[in-house]
Design a protein around this motif. Structure first.
Motif, PDB file in Angstrom:
ATOM      1  N   PHE A 107      13.573  -6.138  -4.266  1.00  0.00           N
ATOM      2  CA  PHE A 107      14.939  -5.700  -3.985  1.00  0.00           C
ATOM      3  C   PHE A 107      15.657  -5.202  -5.235  1.00  0.00           C
ATOM      4  N   ARG A 108      15.191  -5.606  -6.415  1.00  0.00           N
ATOM      5  CA  ARG A 108      15.806  -5.121  -7.652  1.00  0.00           C
ATOM      6  C   ARG A 108      15.715  -3.597  -7.760  1.00  0.00           C
ATOM      7  N   TRP A 109      14.725  -3.010  -7.107  1.00  0.00           N
ATOM      8  CA  TRP A 109      14.493  -1.570  -7.269  1.00  0.00           C
ATOM      9  C   TRP A 109      15.090  -0.727  -6.149  1.00  0.00           C
ATOM     10  N   PHE A 110      15.837  -1.332  -5.248  1.00  0.00           N
ATOM     11  CA  PHE A 110      16.639  -0.500  -4.362  1.00  0.00           C
ATOM     12  C   PHE A 110      17.689   0.184  -5.228  1.00  0.00           C
ATOM     13  N   PRO A 111      17.909   1.486  -5.091  1.00  0.00           N
ATOM     14  CA  PRO A 111      18.624   2.245  -6.124  1.00  0.00           C
ATOM     15  C   PRO A 111      20.045   1.785  -6.406  1.00  0.00           C
ATOM     16  N   VAL A 121       0.839  -1.201   0.000  1.00  0.00           N
ATOM     17  CA  VAL A 121       0.000   0.000   0.000  1.00  0.00           C
ATOM     18  C   VAL A 121       0.875   1.252   0.000  1.00  0.00           C
ATOM     19  N   ALA A 122       1.865   1.282   0.882  1.00  0.00           N
ATOM     20  CA  ALA A 122       2.753   2.457   0.954  1.00  0.00           C
ATOM     21  C   ALA A 122       3.476   2.667  -0.362  1.00  0.00           C
ATOM     22  N   GLY A 123       4.000   1.589  -0.942  1.00  0.00           N
ATOM     23  CA  GLY A 123       4.726   1.699  -2.200  1.00  0.00           C
ATOM     24  C   GLY A 123       3.840   2.125  -3.350  1.00  0.00           C
ATOM     25  N   SER A 124       2.664   1.537  -3.437  1.00  0.00           N
ATOM     26  CA  SER A 124       1.747   1.873  -4.530  1.00  0.00           C
ATOM     27  C   SER A 124       1.333   3.335  -4.467  1.00  0.00           C
ATOM     28  N   ARG A 125       1.068   3.831  -3.281  1.00  0.00           N
ATOM     29  CA  ARG A 125       0.627   5.215  -3.154  1.00  0.00           C
ATOM     30  C   ARG A 125       1.779   6.205  -3.261  1.00  0.00           C
ATOM     31  N   HIS A 126       2.982   5.753  -2.965  1.00  0.00           N
ATOM     32  CA  HIS A 126       4.151   6.628  -3.035  1.00  0.00           C
ATOM     33  C   HIS A 126       4.703   6.726  -4.450  1.00  0.00           C
ATOM     34  N   VAL A 127       4.658   5.604  -5.198  1.00  0.00           N
ATOM     35  CA  VAL A 127       5.332   5.524  -6.493  1.00  0.00           C
ATOM     36  C   VAL A 127       4.370   5.287  -7.656  1.00  0.00           C
ATOM     37  N   ALA A 128       3.345   4.465  -7.447  1.00  0.00           N
ATOM     38  CA  ALA A 128       2.518   3.993  -8.563  1.00  0.00           C
ATOM     39  C   ALA A 128       1.100   4.539  -8.543  1.00  0.00           C
ATOM     40  N   ALA A 129       0.886   5.661  -7.886  1.00  0.00           N
ATOM     41  CA  ALA A 129      -0.473   6.186  -7.737  1.00  0.00           C
ATOM     42  C   ALA A 129      -1.119   6.540  -9.068  1.00  0.00           C
ATOM     43  N   ASP A 130      -0.332   6.885 -10.073  1.00  0.00           N
ATOM     44  CA  ASP A 130      -0.895   7.208 -11.383  1.00  0.00           C
ATOM     45  C   ASP A 130      -1.265   5.963 -12.178  1.00  0.00           C
ATOM     46  N   ALA A 174      21.534  -1.965   6.578  1.00  0.00           N
ATOM     47  CA  ALA A 174      20.589  -3.054   6.813  1.00  0.00           C
ATOM     48  C   ALA A 174      19.965  -3.422   5.473  1.00  0.00           C
ATOM     49  N   PRO A 175      19.444  -4.637   5.334  1.00  0.00           N
ATOM     50  CA  PRO A 175      18.954  -5.065   4.023  1.00  0.00           C
ATOM     51  C   PRO A 175      17.898  -4.156   3.406  1.00  0.00           C
ATOM     52  N   MET A 176      17.029  -3.538   4.237  1.00  0.00           N
ATOM     53  CA  MET A 176      15.941  -2.734   3.702  1.00  0.00           C
ATOM     54  C   MET A 176      15.887  -1.336   4.288  1.00  0.00           C
ATOM     55  N   ALA A 177      16.962  -0.881   4.897  1.00  0.00           N
ATOM     56  CA  ALA A 177      16.921   0.427   5.545  1.00  0.00           C
ATOM     57  C   ALA A 177      18.311   1.034   5.568  1.00  0.00           C
ATOM     58  N   GLY A 178      18.363   2.315   5.917  1.00  0.00           N
ATOM     59  CA  GLY A 178      19.635   2.985   6.075  1.00  0.00           C
ATOM     60  C   GLY A 178      20.178   3.546   4.774  1.00  0.00           C
ATOM     61  N   THR A 179      21.373   4.088   4.861  1.00  0.00           N
ATOM     62  CA  THR A 179      22.020   4.716   3.720  1.00  0.00           C
ATOM     63  C   THR A 179      22.882   3.707   2.982  1.00  0.00           C
ATOM     64  N   ALA A 180      22.750   3.678   1.662  1.00  0.00           N
ATOM     65  CA  ALA A 180      23.562   2.799   0.829  1.00  0.00           C
ATOM     66  C   ALA A 180      24.674   3.608   0.185  1.00  0.00           C
ATOM     67  N   HIS A 227      13.168   3.993   0.805  1.00  0.00           N
ATOM     68  CA  HIS A 227      13.660   3.047  -0.186  1.00  0.00           C
ATOM     69  C   HIS A 227      12.810   1.785  -0.232  1.00  0.00           C
ATOM     70  N   SER A 228      12.276   1.374   0.918  1.00  0.00           N
ATOM     71  CA  SER A 228      11.376   0.233   0.934  1.00  0.00           C
ATOM     72  C   SER A 228      10.118   0.535   0.124  1.00  0.00           C
ATOM     73  N   ALA A 229       9.532   1.716   0.342  1.00  0.00           N
ATOM     74  CA  ALA A 229       8.357   2.111  -0.427  1.00  0.00           C
ATOM     75  C   ALA A 229       8.681   2.235  -1.907  1.00  0.00           C
ATOM     76  N   LEU A 230       9.869   2.778  -2.223  1.00  0.00           N
ATOM     77  CA  LEU A 230      10.285   2.894  -3.617  1.00  0.00           C
ATOM     78  C   LEU A 230      10.369   1.529  -4.276  1.00  0.00           C
ATOM     79  N   SER A 231      10.917   0.541  -3.560  1.00  0.00           N
ATOM     80  CA  SER A 231      11.104  -0.774  -4.164  1.00  0.00           C
ATOM     81  C   SER A 231       9.772  -1.484  -4.400  1.00  0.00           C
ATOM     82  N   TYR A 232       8.886  -1.490  -3.404  1.00  0.00           N
ATOM     83  CA  TYR A 232       7.575  -2.135  -3.587  1.00  0.00           C
ATOM     84  C   TYR A 232       6.744  -1.384  -4.623  1.00  0.00           C
ATOM     85  N   GLY A 233       6.787  -0.070  -4.568  1.00  0.00           N
ATOM     86  CA  GLY A 233       6.010   0.716  -5.519  1.00  0.00           C
ATOM     87  C   GLY A 233       6.510   0.575  -6.940  1.00  0.00           C
ATOM     88  N   SER A 234       7.821   0.489  -7.126  1.00  0.00           N
ATOM     89  CA  SER A 234       8.380   0.327  -8.463  1.00  0.00           C
ATOM     90  C   SER A 234       8.019  -1.026  -9.043  1.00  0.00           C
TER      91      SER A 234
END
Length: 352
Positions: free
Chosen positions: A128-132, A20-29, A259-265, A289-296
């Motif tokens: 995880f492919r969409w973590f930048p 839900v967070a990813g879809s509304r953050h990245v894929a709302a259109d 961390a695998p899904m958080a913090g600065t890369a 970044h978690s929202a970006l990955s699920y939303g992407s």
């Protein structure tokens, strides 16, 4: 289909909140989450009310046949697959499925071929492919100037004891199926040639009462002579590590995240004749970044349907990931003997 893709969520556990967070953050259109299904009525009501989701169903089939959705996101434990996919395919409903795609390589082939026969889109949410940092690594090593890839390594060490009393504690396929599948998918997605076979060992945390493995190490053979290594542990008490490295004939590139899904890369690339690059993929707020990955992942799924093409994370693409994971489990059961991807997929040839 015109307008936004109407999505129904099957399952309202932890990962549903991420979608839900990813879809509304990245894929709302591109998408609108309009329905949710869960047999736990109180959990379903709390979830749907929290996110203002209008349609609520106690079972997936009723939602699939209701006419309220164009596609579903299947977010249940891996044992719940066929009973949702079969009615979805019969109704022409597209499916974005959480990893692991299936409980076995054979099931993954069956689901892929069934979706293709029904002319529906089936994609696997390898978010995880969409973590930048990982598209950046892939772009670096796919350049002609980088030369040939010779070695890839994914390493994650964390203290993640698995509590009893939940569905995961009863799974015989645990750490690889729940977490390392991300690392396996990332490895083969970045590698320019196909995986051929794997040798693997798995272990459990000492004294653990869960059924599945909590530590896994894979040695992967790639076509053309490249080698990949995946090591992932839920049993590391201290010094957490999360890194990815690629060596080529002309240089190296490496990234790490706290961390695998958080913090600065951060990332470093150093190739012959080029000025070394240092990149910081900063996180501006918690969970971005978690929202970006699920939303992407969701956006790519929706746009592929709208454009009449296969998504980058299609079921057929993911057969290589499933083949690698299945081969690793077979190898571990044989004390590390090599197993081919072809054997793991029961003779099926996984295509790029």
């Amino acid at each position: 289909m015109t307008g936004r893709l109407r999505i129904g969520l099957v399952g309202t556990g932890w990962v549903a909140h991420q979608h839900v967070a990813g879809s509304r953050h990245v894929a709302a259109d591109d998408v609108e989450i309009v329905a949710a299904a869960d047999p736990r009525g109180d959990v379903l009501d709390d979830f749907a009310t929290r996110y203002d989701i209008p349609h609520r169903f106690r079972d997936a089939t009723t939602m699939i046949t209701s006419g309220t959705v164009d596609a579903i996101a299947l977010l249940t434990p891996p044992a719940v697959r066929a009973e949702v996919l079969e009615p979805a395919f019969a109704q022409g409903i597209h499916v974005l499925i959480e990893k692991p795609f299936a409980q076995s390589g054979a099931d993954a082939v069956t689901f892929t071929e069934a979706a293709e026969a029904a002319h529906v889109t089936l994609a696997v949410s390898q978010n995880f492919r969409w973590f930048p940092e990982y598209p950046w690594v892939r772009a670096q090593v796919r350049r002609p100037e980088a030369g040939d890839v010779t070695f890839l390594e994914a390493r994650t060490f964390q203290d993640r004891p698995q509590a009893g009393g939940v569905w995961r504690a009863e799974e015989t396929k645990l750490e690889m199926a729940i977490f390392s599948v991300h690392l396996i998918d990332r490895l083969r997605w970045i590698a320019p040639t196909e995986p051929v076979g794997v040798r693997a060992l798995t272990r459990r945390r000492r004294g653990s009462t869960v059924r599945g493995e909590q530590w896994a190490s894979l040695l992967v053979d790639f076509a053309g002579g490249g080698v990949g290594v995946v090591t992932s542990s839920w049993t590391s008490r201290r010094l957490p590590t999360n890194t990815f490295r690629v060596d080529t004939t002309h240089g190296s590139v490496a990234v790490q995240r706290s961390a695998p899904m958080a913090g600065t890369a951060t990332g470093v690339a150093d190739f012959d004749g080029e000025t070394p690059q240092e990149v910081v993929f900063s996180e501006t707020r918690s969970g971005e970044h978690s929202a970006l990955s699920y939303g992407s992942s969701m956006r790519e799924f929706a746009r592929a349907i709208a454009e009449g093409r296969d998504p980058a994370h299609s079921a057929r693409d993911n057969l290589q990931t499933m083949g690698l994971m299945e081969a690793a489990y077979l190898s571990a059961a044989r004390n590390g003997s090599p197993v081919t991807i072809e054997e793991a997929l029961h003779g099926h040839v996984a295509l790029r």
